[in-house]
Design an enzyme around this catalytic site. Sequence first.
Site, mmCIF file in Angstrom:
data_model
loop_
_atom_site.group_PDB
_atom_site.id
_atom_site.type_symbol
_atom_site.label_atom_id
_atom_site.label_comp_id
_atom_site.label_asym_id
_atom_site.label_seq_id
_atom_site.Cartn_x
_atom_site.Cartn_y
_atom_site.Cartn_z
ATOM 1 C CB SER A 173 -25.322 -47.325 30.646
ATOM 2 O OG SER A 173 -24.198 -46.550 30.960
ATOM 3 C CD GLU A 265 -26.846 -40.664 26.318
ATOM 4 O OE1 GLU A 265 -26.184 -41.261 27.170
ATOM 5 O OE2 GLU A 265 -27.651 -41.220 25.559
ATOM 6 C CG HIS A 295 -26.420 -42.036 30.459
ATOM 7 N ND1 HIS A 295 -25.935 -42.581 29.293
ATOM 8 C CD2 HIS A 295 -26.169 -42.964 31.436
ATOM 9 C CE1 HIS A 295 -25.404 -43.760 29.540
ATOM 10 N NE2 HIS A 295 -25.537 -44.019 30.824
#
Length: 334
Positions: A173, A265, A295
């Site tokens: 991320s 996502e 995610h």
Amino acid sequence: MNADIDVDVRPEHPLSWQAIAANGLLRGTMKPISAVLLRTTASLVVANRIIELGGRLPGLVPPTVSIEQESFGACSGEWVRGSGQPDSDLQELDESKVVLYLHGGGYFICSPVTHRPITWRLSAVTQRPVLALDYRQGPQHKLAESLADALDAYRALLDRGFAPEGIVLAGDSAGGHLALAMLLSLRDNGLPLPAAAICLSPWADLSDERKTANRWADPLLPAGRVEWMARRWTEGLDNRDPLVSPVFGDYTGLPPLMIVTSTTEVLREEAHRVAERARANGVPVRYEEWRKMPHVFALMADILPEARLVFPNMGRFVEAVEAAAKAAGGEVAA
């Protein structure tokens, strides 16, 4: 080029009942909670404390894993070793090599502690220690400070005798964003590059472009809150600068990338754009797109069979990078 390095992987096996249950639970709990908490500085602090408490619950790592605290200049971190302990059935680690791991959390939340389910497994499959960095985050710190911490840690590894070709960057991320920004910065400043980078669900586009892909399909991330966090994090910056939004970067000369994402996502489109852009610039990319996963699903490896399957793929990627470097004449490889 080795097929384990430059390839598209889209597993088609049936979705596990654990994944179906997790998606439903996340959609009904974490997604609406995130939509509420990710709105003000005060609520971010509350969210961070809740997540930190959850990350410290027992059972996140097996007893064969060792964790040692470390400090690098303005920040700290921890060494995670997923094998090499008494009674472990895993192989000994190669202490001459390392994975520098950058945790996710939108640059506002999470830490190396919360991401131990990833880091200990990554250590085990790559057969090397993982240095998980606790870089500075918002709201009290800025993007430049996060990047400076990551670069300082990388330089510290070089100063300690780790060869650049023995270093692999990894992150999820926001940490995936930071890994990409690091690569671009290292190259642009003429510094030696690591052997490869692994990016799990990278947050690569912090520009003002509206996130339309999977806006409603994502079981965890509310797209509007991701856009809000991007605005907060890029305030006063050019949000199309490649160090701010790596999706706009030129990847020429960078080492092989492994990018993992999911079909549902919110960040899937930008992860795919990075893969396409890097390949267009001559960089080998192992792009994995898993079906209907949350995610950074690797973080849920304790409960998701799919998440446990992705780690051996990371190990094979690193092994393939090492083999390719040796075939090309490199004496020391990843």
